[in-house]
Design a protein around this motif. Structure first.
Motif, short mmCIF file in Angstrom:
data_model
loop_
_atom_site.label_atom_id
_atom_site.label_comp_id
_atom_site.label_asym_id
_atom_site.label_seq_id
_atom_site.Cartn_x
_atom_site.Cartn_y
_atom_site.Cartn_z
N VAL A 1 0.86 -1.18 0.00
CA VAL A 1 0.00 0.00 0.00
C VAL A 1 0.89 1.23 0.00
O VAL A 1 1.85 1.33 0.79
N VAL A 2 0.59 2.19 -0.89
CA VAL A 2 1.37 3.42 -1.00
C VAL A 2 0.43 4.61 -0.93
O VAL A 2 -0.51 4.72 -1.71
N LYS A 3 0.67 5.47 0.04
CA LYS A 3 -0.06 6.74 0.14
C LYS A 3 0.71 7.78 -0.65
O LYS A 3 1.85 8.10 -0.35
N VAL A 4 0.09 8.34 -1.68
CA VAL A 4 0.73 9.33 -2.55
C VAL A 4 0.02 10.67 -2.39
O VAL A 4 -1.20 10.74 -2.46
N ASP A 5 0.81 11.72 -2.19
CA ASP A 5 0.26 13.06 -1.99
C ASP A 5 1.02 14.03 -2.89
O ASP A 5 2.23 14.21 -2.73
N ASN A 6 0.33 14.67 -3.84
CA ASN A 6 1.00 15.61 -4.74
C ASN A 6 0.61 17.06 -4.47
O ASN A 6 0.81 17.93 -5.33
N LYS A 7 0.09 17.36 -3.28
CA LYS A 7 -0.25 18.75 -2.96
C LYS A 7 1.01 19.61 -3.01
O LYS A 7 2.06 19.25 -2.48
N ARG A 8 0.89 20.77 -3.65
CA ARG A 8 1.99 21.73 -3.67
C ARG A 8 2.05 22.46 -2.33
O ARG A 8 1.03 22.82 -1.77
N ILE A 9 3.28 22.65 -1.83
CA ILE A 9 3.46 23.34 -0.56
C ILE A 9 4.55 24.38 -0.69
O ILE A 9 5.48 24.24 -1.50
N LYS A 10 4.45 25.45 0.10
CA LYS A 10 5.37 26.58 -0.02
C LYS A 10 6.81 26.17 0.21
O LYS A 10 7.72 26.64 -0.48
N GLU A 11 7.05 25.30 1.19
CA GLU A 11 8.41 24.91 1.54
C GLU A 11 8.92 23.75 0.69
O GLU A 11 10.01 23.22 0.91
N GLY A 12 8.15 23.34 -0.32
CA GLY A 12 8.52 22.21 -1.14
C GLY A 12 9.54 22.55 -2.22
O GLY A 12 9.85 23.71 -2.48
N VAL A 13 10.06 21.49 -2.84
CA VAL A 13 10.96 21.61 -3.99
C VAL A 13 10.42 20.68 -5.07
O VAL A 13 10.65 19.48 -5.02
N PRO A 14 9.63 21.20 -6.05
CA PRO A 14 9.34 22.61 -6.29
C PRO A 14 8.35 23.17 -5.26
O PRO A 14 7.72 22.43 -4.52
N THR A 15 8.23 24.50 -5.29
CA THR A 15 7.32 25.18 -4.38
C THR A 15 5.93 25.31 -5.02
O THR A 15 5.60 24.60 -5.96
N LEU A 16 5.13 26.24 -4.53
CA LEU A 16 3.74 26.35 -4.96
C LEU A 16 3.58 26.70 -6.43
O LEU A 16 2.70 26.18 -7.12
N ASN A 17 4.43 27.59 -6.92
CA ASN A 17 4.20 28.19 -8.23
C ASN A 17 5.17 27.61 -9.27
O ASN A 17 6.39 27.78 -9.15
N THR A 18 4.64 26.93 -10.26
CA THR A 18 5.46 26.41 -11.36
C THR A 18 4.70 26.65 -12.67
O THR A 18 3.56 27.09 -12.68
N ASP A 19 5.37 26.30 -13.77
CA ASP A 19 4.74 26.43 -15.09
C ASP A 19 4.75 25.07 -15.78
O ASP A 19 5.12 24.95 -16.95
N TRP A 20 4.39 24.02 -15.04
CA TRP A 20 4.20 22.71 -15.65
C TRP A 20 3.14 21.97 -14.85
O TRP A 20 2.74 22.38 -13.76
N TRP A 21 2.67 20.88 -15.41
CA TRP A 21 1.57 20.14 -14.81
C TRP A 21 2.07 19.31 -13.63
O TRP A 21 3.10 18.65 -13.71
#
Length: 615
Positions: free
Chosen positions: A183-203
């Motif tokens: 079982v794998v829990k996958v989470d793709n929510k964008r977060i401010k402290e993430g790499v990448p962060t909230l704002n990108t120009d790709w899907w």
């Protein structure tokens, strides 16, 4: 300075420790390197999945994580439970849920999940019998976007953050011959402290986007190795090897290159490490003109691994980029990891073959894999084709520069991609970032990444896609004013004259004054066009406008004395939720030279003509 001192300590501790041997480095962990060529059992196929936007399968109603409890509720999805009798209350059932294909993203497979960002649970049942009872087994993931928790037979075996790099967990003690539940829990929510962060120009494609496999090894196995041409000793190969297991110390390892009739025996130290230096009399160097590779075999009494490796040197001297001591012009194109076949995240050999095939047809000897590490098929195929490669991590636009966990994540992703691809001759540039606004904290962040990269792999060049500016406020003279330019080996920058900055003929008014005595590489330029839309060359979005823009930019950029290459933006139109102009963009960034349907635009041939004239 406090941030820099803190990060310096991370170089020693956050990922374990690094061994600096014979001009290269190996990081200590358990993931076997070169899973690509090892015997493995694929878990590709249809998995059950449950969409869980409130994360009910992970937390109880007090927001306490089930997997941190000694006796977790059967309502924790990772237990993959069934009611004990007809009266027991359970509010999920994987068996009755829909199925989805792995590897793959959920956005392109399920229309209802097209824009979904959040948690999705995956489950796969499988049987597995080891080839030898004393062997070890690792569960390997090529990539999961973006954060995941992994459970086998109800037990948490680990978690990973970073959507584009491989990882694995040893599962030897948990495997059963029959009826395993993964079982794998996958989470793709964008977060401010993430790499990448909230704002990108790709899907933001979510899911288990690359291969999953079980890799079986002997109890003591070859965990990692590096083999490369010595930078300061022509005709000499250098390398290192790391064993993992109870018998790793004092073990003999043989390194063989059959075609060269060369071999050497080395003895590991108490940490399982050994280094070697192997003189070679005759050696065809790998290049973009002659991508010669040799089969290299590393073997112990228990384990043997092999792969095809090309040997070459990449360096800079003044304004030149030198491949095997000779100047090379990088005729490139940028590429996003999208499938021209399925319109989702690319992950197959066929995807790589089509994308790199188009690049070759364009006249390229170089590709920039933007803006994150691409799948392993891309760099391995580039090796065989003689295609030079720029790889980067998604430090993109506005990262949380002062957040230690953000830096840790970026450094971890760098370590993982370098570990995967350090034996690829095609990879010549590690990029630290793309279009990041200048500030002291940002510059220190990137400088620390560059220091880490050079400690892990001093055999390749370092760059970053910087931004250009006006010289002394004069908009007609452009330059690079960025303290990080002192750190990089190749001075790369993005510019969009004719698209975001005036019309295409503005390029005739612009001159460049680059004061750094380094090779200059244009990491991006370009403009959008809807394939099939025609008009005069001043009508935005037409193929004629894009063609005009390329013609004017190529003339302008050719006037830069230090120019040693470029990777215009971009090979193929790609999905982006930022690009929503109806009837033109419709969710696609239209700067591709080829449409999402595989049809070439007029600007494709303008760039192709330019590259055919470059030596």
């Amino acid at each position: 300075m406090a941030i820099s001192t803190f990060r310096a300590s991370l170089l020693k501790g956050f990922l374990g420790y690094f061994f600096l041997l014979c001009g290269s480095s190996i990081s200590h962990g358990q993931t076997p390197v070169n899973v690509y060529d090892r015997c493995s059992t694929s878990l590709e196929g249809y998995w059950k999945y449950i969409v869980d936007p409130y994360e009910n399968g992970f937390y109880n109603y007090r927001l306490e994580a089930f997997d941190e409890q000694d006796n977790p509720s059967k309502n924790a999805f990772f237990t993959d439970s069934k009611p004990a009798d007809r009266s027991e209350l359970l509010e999920y059932d994987f068996d009755l849920s829909d199925s989805i294909y792995v590897p793959g993203d959920w956005n392109s497979q399920k229309e209802k999940l097209f824009y979904y960002e959040g948690t999705v649970w995956y489950r796969r049942h499988f049987d597995y019998t080891k080839q030898d009872s004393s062997n070890r087994v690792f569960l390997y993931f090529g990539a999961v976007n973006n954060r995941c928790h992994v459970y086998l037979n109800g037990i948490k075996i680990g978690q990973h953050t970073g959507g584009f790099t491989p990882f694995s967990f040893e599962v030897t003690a948990l495997l059963k011959d029959t009826g395993n539940s993964l079982v794998v829990k996958v989470d793709n929510k964008r977060i401010k402290e993430g790499v990448p962060t909230l704002n990108t120009d790709w899907w933001n494609y979510g899911g288990i986007t690359r291969e999953v496999s079980l890799v079986e090894t002997p109890e003591t196995y070859v965990e990692d190795y590096s083999v490369h041409l010595a930078r300061d000793k022509p005709g000499t190969l250098q390398g290192s090897v790391l064993l993992n297991g109870s018998l790793k110390a004092g073990r003999q390892v043989q390194v063989r290159i059959p075609e060269l009739q060369k071999s050497i025996q080395v003895l590991t130290d108490d940490k399982g490490m050994a280094s070697f230096s192997l003189p070679v009399d005759t050696l065809r160097l790998w290049s973009d003109q002659d991508p010669k590779r040799y089969k290299v075999i590393l073997s112990t009494g228990q384990d043997s691994v092999s792969e095809w490796i090309g040997f070459r040197n990449i360096s800079v001297k003044g304004r030149d980029i030198l491949l095997n001591g000779r100047p090379v012009f990088l005729k490139g194109i940028s590429i996003h990891e999208e499938s021209p076949v399925r319109k989702g995240r690319a992950h197959t050999r066929e995807d790589a073959r089509i994308l790199l095939g188009w690049a070759r047809e364009l006249g390229c000897n170089f590709v920039r894999l933007a803006h994150y590490p691409h799948n392993e098929h891309m760099v391995r195929l580039a090796d065989s084709l003689g295609m030079l490669v720029w790889e980067e991590i998604p430090v993109y636009w506005t990262i949380a520069w002062e957040n230690p966990s953000t830096y840790n994540n970026a450094a971890k992703q760098l370590n993982e991609v370098i570990r995967r691809d350090k034996n690829r001759a095609s990879v010549i540039i590690w990029s630290m970032a793309n279009e990041t606004p200048t500030s002291p904290t940002r510059t220190q962040f990137l400088t620390d990444l560059a220091t880490l990269t050079r400690s892990l792999d001093p055999t390749r060049l370092i760059s970053a896609a910087l931004e250009q500016s006006a010289l002394n406020g004069n908009p007609k003279i452009r330059t690079i004013e960025d303290n990080f330019a002192r750190v990089v080996d190749i001075l790369s920058f993005n510019q969009y004259i004719g698209w975001y900055d005036g019309l295409p003929d503005k390029a005739r008014e612009i001159s460049w004054k680059i004061e750094q005595e380094k090779p200059v590489f244009i990491s991006e330029f370009g403009g959008g066009a809807k394939q099939g839309l025609h008009g005069d060359k001043y009508t935005r979005w037409t193929e004629e406008y894009q063609e005009f823009l390329y013609e004017e930019n190529l003339k302008m950029l050719s006037g830069i004395e230090q120019l040693r290459g470029m990777s215009p933006w971009i090979l193929v139109d790609f999905r982006s939720p930022r690009r929503m102009l109806p009837e033109i963009q419709d969710g696609w960034n239209r700067k591709g030279l080829i449409s999402e349907e595989g049809i070439k635009k007029k600007a494709f041939y303008s760039l192709q003509k330019y590259y055919l004239t470059k030596e």
